[in-house]
Design a protein around this motif. Structure first.
Motif, PDB file in Angstrom:
ATOM      1  N   ALA A  23      42.683  28.801  51.617  1.00 35.22           N
ATOM      2  CA  ALA A  23      42.601  30.441  51.460  1.00 35.22           C
ATOM      3  C   ALA A  23      43.884  31.298  51.306  1.00 35.22           C
ATOM      4  O   ALA A  23      43.754  32.283  50.542  1.00 35.22           O
ATOM      5  CB  ALA A  23      41.788  30.988  52.547  1.00 35.22           C
ATOM      6  N   TYR A  24      45.058  30.674  51.784  1.00 36.70           N
ATOM      7  CA  TYR A  24      46.177  31.762  51.669  1.00 36.70           C
ATOM      8  C   TYR A  24      47.382  31.298  50.798  1.00 36.70           C
ATOM      9  O   TYR A  24      48.654  31.964  51.067  1.00 36.70           O
ATOM     10  CB  TYR A  24      46.683  31.795  53.266  1.00 36.70           C
ATOM     11  CG  TYR A  24      45.466  32.331  54.153  1.00 36.70           C
ATOM     12  CD1 TYR A  24      44.726  33.645  53.611  1.00 36.70           C
ATOM     13  CD2 TYR A  24      45.168  31.909  55.273  1.00 36.70           C
ATOM     14  CE1 TYR A  24      43.624  34.013  54.608  1.00 36.70           C
ATOM     15  CE2 TYR A  24      44.351  32.325  55.965  1.00 36.70           C
ATOM     16  CZ  TYR A  24      43.554  33.293  55.680  1.00 36.70           C
ATOM     17  OH  TYR A  24      42.634  33.926  56.585  1.00 36.70           O
TER      18      TYR A  24
ATOM     19  N   ASN B  44      42.075  38.001  50.414  1.00 37.17           N
ATOM     20  CA  ASN B  44      41.259  36.797  50.566  1.00 37.17           C
ATOM     21  C   ASN B  44      39.855  37.464  50.034  1.00 37.17           C
ATOM     22  O   ASN B  44      39.100  37.636  50.729  1.00 37.17           O
ATOM     23  CB  ASN B  44      41.135  36.351  51.989  1.00 37.17           C
ATOM     24  CG  ASN B  44      40.266  35.225  52.045  1.00 37.17           C
ATOM     25  OD1 ASN B  44      39.615  34.604  50.995  1.00 37.17           O
ATOM     26  ND2 ASN B  44      40.160  34.311  53.097  1.00 37.17           N
TER      27      ASN B  44
END
Length: 195
Positions: free
Chosen positions: A26-27, A144
């Protein structure tokens, strides 16, 4: 089919594997790569084990998703919720009376979009209803986009709250979302069994 149950202490390593993989997926490009590369399932599992009993005593509820995509009972997702601003439980600013907070929700990256996150979120909503919370809040990394769409589809809306966390000296902005209790934006529930 995805089932949700309460986490037990023996799930710590599996939860940490999901959490670390979730962060890295996700990051990437948002949080410095060196920080993500340094994450360790073993260190995270030791931390989960250490916090597990204390979290329960503070009113946190850890839930795990199992059984998705032939996972044969293995943990494929994790969520943690509790009263808003539980000491030591995570970010938040100012407690709202009778509010809960979703502190974490992670799904194995290869199972994103297959209903695992929704099953966990539905179970969190059930928990909120059982506890009589008037609303749930959560924090999302502003960059996100996938997570933000997921929460917005479930009826969450930004409420103007924002904060930054630093990772290896890089500030990462988070925005706060809120959902009033009783909102049923997520549609029919995925099968789950809480024990």
């Amino acid at each position: 089919m995805t089932w949700v149950r309460e986490m037990v202490a023996g799930d710590a390593a599996a939860v940490s594997a999901v959490r670390v993989a979730g962060w890295r997926a996700a990051y990437a490009g948002v949080i410095p790569g060196a920080y993500l590369d340094a994450m360790s399932v073993e260190r995270d599992a030791a931390l989960r084990e250490e916090r597990f009993a204390a979290g329960r005593a503070a009113g946190l509820r850890d839930l795990v998703a199992v059984g998705a995509d032939g996972a044969d009972g293995r943990v494929v997702g994790w969520a943690c919720c509790g009263p808003r601003d539980t000491p030591g439980a995570g970010a938040g600013s100012g407690a709202g009376a009778g509010e809960g907070e979703l502190y974490a929700l992670y799904v194995r990256p290869d199972l994103l979009g297959r209903g695992v996150g929704r099953a966990l979120l539905d179970a969190v909503h059930d928990e909120a209803g059982a506890r009589g919370w008037g609303a749930l809040v959560l924090w999302v990394v502003e960059a996100n986009a996938r997570a933000r769409r997921f929460y917005e589809a479930a009826g969450y809306r930004t409420d103007g709250g924002a904060q930054s966390e630093e990772y290896d000296g890089v500030p990462v902005r988070e925005v706060r979302y809120r959902r009033a209790a009783g909102d049923s934006q997520s549609g029919p529930a995925t099968p789950r069994s809480l024990r």
